[in-house]
Design a protein around this motif. Structure first.
Motif, mmCIF file in Angstrom:
data_model
loop_
_atom_site.group_PDB
_atom_site.id
_atom_site.type_symbol
_atom_site.label_atom_id
_atom_site.label_comp_id
_atom_site.label_asym_id
_atom_site.label_seq_id
_atom_site.Cartn_x
_atom_site.Cartn_y
_atom_site.Cartn_z
ATOM 1 N N ALA A 146 -11.155 5.239 -26.083
ATOM 2 C CA ALA A 146 -10.402 5.951 -25.052
ATOM 3 C C ALA A 146 -8.893 5.787 -25.224
ATOM 4 N N VAL A 147 -8.447 4.631 -25.715
ATOM 5 C CA VAL A 147 -7.016 4.428 -25.913
ATOM 6 C C VAL A 147 -6.571 4.877 -27.302
ATOM 7 N N GLY A 148 -7.516 5.344 -28.117
ATOM 8 C CA GLY A 148 -7.165 5.846 -29.435
ATOM 9 C C GLY A 148 -7.074 4.789 -30.507
ATOM 10 N N GLY A 149 -7.615 3.600 -30.240
ATOM 11 C CA GLY A 149 -7.561 2.542 -31.243
ATOM 12 C C GLY A 149 -6.151 2.034 -31.442
ATOM 13 N N PHE A 150 -5.866 1.556 -32.643
ATOM 14 C CA PHE A 150 -4.540 1.026 -32.968
ATOM 15 C C PHE A 150 -3.620 2.159 -33.418
ATOM 16 N N ASP A 151 -2.365 2.039 -33.059
ATOM 17 C CA ASP A 151 -1.363 3.013 -33.473
ATOM 18 C C ASP A 151 -0.841 2.622 -34.852
ATOM 19 N N PRO A 152 -1.163 3.389 -35.900
ATOM 20 C CA PRO A 152 -0.710 3.022 -37.243
ATOM 21 C C PRO A 152 0.803 3.049 -37.411
ATOM 22 N N GLY A 153 1.509 3.669 -36.476
ATOM 23 C CA GLY A 153 2.961 3.731 -36.568
ATOM 24 C C GLY A 153 3.661 2.466 -36.136
ATOM 25 N N ILE A 154 2.928 1.520 -35.569
ATOM 26 C CA ILE A 154 3.525 0.267 -35.110
ATOM 27 C C ILE A 154 3.275 -0.801 -36.161
ATOM 28 N N ARG A 155 4.341 -1.377 -36.707
ATOM 29 C CA ARG A 155 4.205 -2.350 -37.788
ATOM 30 C C ARG A 155 3.818 -3.725 -37.262
ATOM 31 N N GLN A 156 4.407 -4.131 -36.153
ATOM 32 C CA GLN A 156 4.034 -5.376 -35.498
ATOM 33 C C GLN A 156 3.927 -5.096 -34.001
ATOM 34 N N ALA A 169 11.831 -6.493 -32.122
ATOM 35 C CA ALA A 169 12.129 -5.069 -31.977
ATOM 36 C C ALA A 169 10.865 -4.261 -31.706
ATOM 37 N N SER A 170 9.778 -4.603 -32.399
ATOM 38 C CA SER A 170 8.525 -3.877 -32.195
ATOM 39 C C SER A 170 7.977 -4.106 -30.800
ATOM 40 N N LEU A 171 8.014 -5.360 -30.329
ATOM 41 C CA LEU A 171 7.526 -5.646 -28.985
ATOM 42 C C LEU A 171 8.341 -4.900 -27.938
ATOM 43 N N ARG A 172 9.662 -4.853 -28.141
ATOM 44 C CA ARG A 172 10.503 -4.111 -27.194
ATOM 45 C C ARG A 172 10.095 -2.636 -27.153
ATOM 46 N N GLU A 173 9.877 -2.041 -28.315
ATOM 47 C CA GLU A 173 9.488 -0.637 -28.365
ATOM 48 C C GLU A 173 8.168 -0.400 -27.640
ATOM 49 N N LEU A 231 6.729 -2.281 -25.287
ATOM 50 C CA LEU A 231 6.884 -2.520 -23.861
ATOM 51 C C LEU A 231 7.601 -1.359 -23.180
ATOM 52 N N ARG A 232 8.632 -0.852 -23.802
ATOM 53 C CA ARG A 232 9.358 0.274 -23.205
ATOM 54 C C ARG A 232 8.481 1.519 -23.126
ATOM 55 N N ARG A 233 7.675 1.737 -24.144
ATOM 56 C CA ARG A 233 6.785 2.901 -24.139
ATOM 57 C C ARG A 233 5.819 2.848 -22.961
ATOM 58 N N HIS A 234 5.188 1.705 -22.755
ATOM 59 C CA HIS A 234 4.221 1.592 -21.666
ATOM 60 C C HIS A 234 4.918 1.517 -20.310
ATOM 61 N N ARG A 235 6.117 0.990 -20.263
ATOM 62 C CA ARG A 235 6.872 0.986 -19.006
ATOM 63 C C ARG A 235 7.158 2.415 -18.557
ATOM 64 N N THR A 236 7.498 3.274 -19.505
ATOM 65 C CA THR A 236 7.758 4.666 -19.174
ATOM 66 C C THR A 236 6.537 5.319 -18.529
ATOM 67 N N LEU A 237 5.360 5.016 -19.045
ATOM 68 C CA LEU A 237 4.134 5.555 -18.471
ATOM 69 C C LEU A 237 3.914 5.028 -17.052
ATOM 70 N N ALA A 238 4.212 3.751 -16.843
ATOM 71 C CA ALA A 238 4.049 3.174 -15.512
ATOM 72 C C ALA A 238 5.033 3.785 -14.518
ATOM 73 N N VAL A 239 6.252 4.061 -14.974
ATOM 74 C CA VAL A 239 7.239 4.722 -14.105
ATOM 75 C C VAL A 239 6.731 6.098 -13.705
ATOM 76 N N ALA A 240 6.200 6.844 -14.667
ATOM 77 C CA ALA A 240 5.695 8.188 -14.384
ATOM 78 C C ALA A 240 4.548 8.164 -13.387
ATOM 79 N N ASP A 241 3.761 7.084 -13.404
ATOM 80 C CA ASP A 241 2.627 6.958 -12.483
ATOM 81 C C ASP A 241 3.030 6.357 -11.141
ATOM 82 N N GLY A 242 4.297 5.984 -10.990
ATOM 83 C CA GLY A 242 4.769 5.429 -9.727
ATOM 84 C C GLY A 242 4.245 4.037 -9.427
ATOM 85 N N LEU A 243 3.978 3.246 -10.446
ATOM 86 C CA LEU A 243 3.414 1.901 -10.267
ATOM 87 C C LEU A 243 4.540 0.873 -10.252
#
Length: 311
Positions: free
Chosen positions: A164-174, A216-220, A222-234
């Motif tokens: 459901a989450v699409g497995g691992f994102d190959p674009g993320i190195r760490q 840098a990867s962790l920041r990216e 975290l920011r990606r998922h934070r954006t989704l949480a903002v959109a959902d009003g959480l």
């Protein structure tokens, strides 16, 4: 009588390594009977070495693919297995014999849980304990975001949730496993198996030594998922992401200062200064304070949820 769910154990590697045999033996020796183990050789330079180790263990299957990266290799392996539950074993870690049985028991009692995670301690190359387990329950999504110690080596996930989450994102190195965990947390609960059942091995080949790329990867992620949480009003989840991002900045400083001390001790003042300069650029507003390590192992640093080697 209810049929026992099959657990697929995925081992992605691009090396034979001195610990692969021990890792596979710990998977084969599980007290839970319904297990399949698949090793995916991600284009290792010495495939005969990997094949030789796997070949002496008839219960383990081996597939070889062209070099694709650890995320793509794991996704390929999951597609090649048929378990209801999936666990990921790094090629230098090891499991307690009851590890999978305990996870299945917990997830059978909690059918709403999308995944479970257990206690994990850090060992050195010789198998001596460096850092004890520090996992804790995470009853809410915000708790998962804050970092209760959920990482790929101590995770067992339902296949339908993984898909459901699409497995691992190959674009993320760490940090690809942090991305997976945060995606799972948006689907449902993650439950703790309250025992130390995984040994994570810290040694010189671990990719967490590349602290700049990791931060840098962790920041990216975290920011990606934070954006989704903002959109959902959480709002509570967004606040947890802000806490976690601040912790990642502290991790960047902790890692840089640790590297700077090592550079200074090696009489490389230029390298030491470069580490401090990088941290000041990466996290200029982070509080500069002495971050105490519980030992020599990188996993004791704050905010490090991606502690495994990348294949």
């Amino acid at each position: 009588m209810t049929e026992e769910p099959l657990v697929s154990v995925v081992v992605a590697t691009n090396r034979g390594g001195p610990f692969l045999a021990e890792a596979l033996d710990s998977a084969v020796a599980q007290s839970y009977p319904s297990v399949e183990v698949l090793v995916v050789d991600d284009g290792s330079p010495e495939p005969d070495v990997v094949a030789g180790i796997v070949g002496t263990r008839p219960a383990v299957r081996l597939v070889r693919i062209e070099p694709s990266g650890v995320s793509a290799a794991r996704n390929h392996a999951v597609r090649s297995t048929g378990g209801d539950l999936v666990a990921f074993l790094d090629d230098d870690d090891r499991w307690h014999p009851d590890r999978l049985r305990r996870h299945v028991d917990v997830m059978t009692r909690r059918p709403d849980a999308v995944a479970s995670y257990c206690g994990m301690r850090t060992i050195d190359a010789a198998g001596e304990v460096l850092v004890g387990s520090d996992q804790r329950p995470a009853p809410t999504r915000a708790d998962v975001v804050r970092g209760p110690g959920v990482m790929l080596p101590n995770l067992v996930v339902r296949r339908d949730a993984f898909d459901a989450v699409g497995g691992f994102d190959p674009g993320i190195r760490q940090g690809e496993d942090l991305d997976l965990v945060l995606g799972l947390a948006a689907l449902g609960p993650l439950v703790l198996v309250e025992d130390t059942l995984v040994d994570y091995r810290f040694h010189g080949a671990n990719t967490t030594a590349r602290h700049r790329e990791l931060a840098a990867s962790l920041r990216e992620v975290l920011r990606r998922h934070r954006t989704l949480a903002v959109a959902d009003g959480l709002d509570d989840v967004v606040a947890a992401f802000d806490e976690r991002l601040a912790a990642n900045d502290r991790f960047a400083w902790w890692s840089a200062l640790r590297a700077a001390r090592a550079g200074w001790a090696a009489r490389r003042p230029g390298a030491a200064a470069a580490e401090v300069a990088w941290a000041a650029w990466f996290a200029p507003s982070a509080p500069v304070r002495r971050l105490r390590s519980r030992g020599s192992a990188g996993p004791s640093a704050p905010a490090v949820e991606d502690r495994r080697p990348a294949g």
